[in-house]
Design an enzyme around this catalytic site. Structure first.
Site, PDB file in Angstrom:
ATOM      1  CD  GLU A  84      -2.698   1.307   2.688  1.00 54.76           C
ATOM      2  OE1 GLU A  84      -3.012   0.069   3.168  1.00 54.76           O
ATOM      3  OE2 GLU A  84      -3.056   2.273   3.096  1.00 54.76           O
ATOM      4  CD  GLU A 107      -3.211   7.824   5.630  1.00 55.84           C
ATOM      5  OE1 GLU A 107      -3.989   7.347   5.841  1.00 55.84           O
ATOM      6  OE2 GLU A 107      -2.104   7.632   5.441  1.00 55.84           O
TER       7      GLU A 107
END
Length: 402
Positions: free
Chosen positions: A181, A186
């Site tokens: 991932e 973010e």
């Protein structure tokens, strides 16, 4: 070397034409031949300009081969959502969110494209909720999967706000975290600094000696260098950007900007540029990461194989609320009340939206038949462009000889 081919053929064409034609014959056909030669010369010069532009973006791999980044996929405008699927399952990060299907997202204006082509995805900012009720939002995943590439996102606005947890990331197919991932954008609440994170299976570590400008995220007061997502509460290994313009209200106030993630056999690196600092080569569609300076975060192949640890990745955008990160950090965030209480008032989520210009994916194209530094091209293997030029010029030579 390649660009010289049309000029050389044109010179040969001109010489053979004028030398083999008598004065009387030339006088009868001069206008047509001169026009044809002028046309060929124009085409040759145009091709040379195109090739000059392409070769100006030549980059060199660690193995010494030359390559350029060529466009593979463009996601933008009215067709943006055509090749994305809407995720409707429970949030794996335990957010207080209902991920809606495509029809619900469009009918409730949680996903749409503006008249001028801006792509918008947002959390519900119009519905009052009872305490404990989850808020509607969207999570989309690209139908296409990638194994390496240069991913460039140009956006005007990224989500932020107390209790908000957005991400732009890529996720491997198969069992998490063994196919990897990559979290490119973010953050939570109204933080000012973006966080880049990698989650993998075992045998992947972040090399602290790699050149990047960000700061390694710590666990228990120590840099967290182990990217293994099965330990340390799934923390992975992360880097916090230094720039206050990389996330939240400051990023949006400056008109957004561009995030880029390069993933190849030389590792995985991320850059971010606020609007006024976006490189010209990005705007021109000829990206050259080697000219961008140090990335904000980088995963070195010496500590983590970027090919075996990251496999079949889809591109994902989402906006969740509270959950494992935004919920657990809420009490120390400076945000008022509790995350559950915050979720009730829709006016708290007016900034929980993506506004995207384009998402472009480039692939690395190794070049053959083009060399520099006085070296000789391999004449035994003609390039496709050489073959095409011969196919154009030889019939014209025959025509002119008549």
């Amino acid at each position: 070397m390649i660009a010289a081919l049309p000029s050389a053929l044109l010179a040969l064409l001109a010489a053979s034409t004028f030398q083999s034609t008598s004065t009387s014959a030339f006088s009868r056909s001069a206008p047509s031949r001169a026009g044809l030669l002028a046309l060929l010369n124009h085409i040759g010069r145009s091709q040379a300009v195109i090739l000059d532009k392409r070769t100006s973006q030549l980059q060199t791999s660690s193995n010494g081969s030359s390559f350029i980044w060529t466009i593979q996929d463009t996601y933008e405008g009215k067709t943006f959502f055509d090749t994305f699927d809407f995720f409707t399952g429970q949030d794996p990060t335990h957010g207080m969110v209902n991920y809606t299907d495509r029809a619900t997202a469009f009918s409730n204006n949680l996903s749409y494209v503006t008249d001028d082509g801006k792509v918008v995805m947002k959390g519900d900012d119009s519905t009052w909720l009872a305490s404990g009720v989850y808020r509607n939002s969207v999570r989309i995943s690209s139908q296409k999967q990638y194994n390496t590439g240069l991913f460039i996102l140009d956006l005007n606005h990224a989500p932020w706000g107390c209790g908000v947890w957005p991400a732009w990331w890529t996720l491997g197919g198969g069992q998490w975290p063994y196919t990897g991932e990559i979290d490119i954008i973010e953050g939570v609440h109204d933080n000012a600094h973006n966080q880049v994170t990698w989650h993998t299976g075992p045998n992947c570590t972040l090399n602290p000696n790699t050149s990047f400008t960000g700061t390694i995220v710590q666990s228990n007061g120590q840099p967290n260098l182990d990217c293994d997502g099965t330990i340390n509460n799934n923390a992975g290994c992360g880097v916090t950007e230094w720039s206050r313009a990389s996330y939240g209200p400051v990023f949006d106030a400056q008109g957004g900007g561009v995030f880029a993630m390069k993933w190849d056999d030389e590792g995985i690196a991320v850059w971010s540029f606020y609007r006024a600092a976006v490189p010209k080569d990005v705007l021109n569609g000829q990206p050259d990461p080697s000219s961008w300076g140090e990335p904000v975060a980088a995963l070195d192949p010496n500590g983590c194989d970027p090919i075996t640890n990251f496999v079949n990745h889809s591109i994902i955008f989402d906006i969740t609320f509270c959950g494992d990160w935004a919920g657990n950090s809420y009490a120390t965030s400076g945000c008022p009340g509790t995350c559950t209480d915050r979720l009730m008032d829709p006016s708290n989520f007016v900034n929980a939206s993506w506004n995207i210009n384009t998402l472009k994916v480039y692939k690395k194209q190794t070049l053959a038949g083009l060399v520099t530094g006085g070296a000789q091209s391999d004449l035994r293997t003609p390039t496709l462009r050489q073959v095409l030029w011969l196919g154009l010029v030889l019939p014209l030579l025959a025509l002119l000889a008549v």
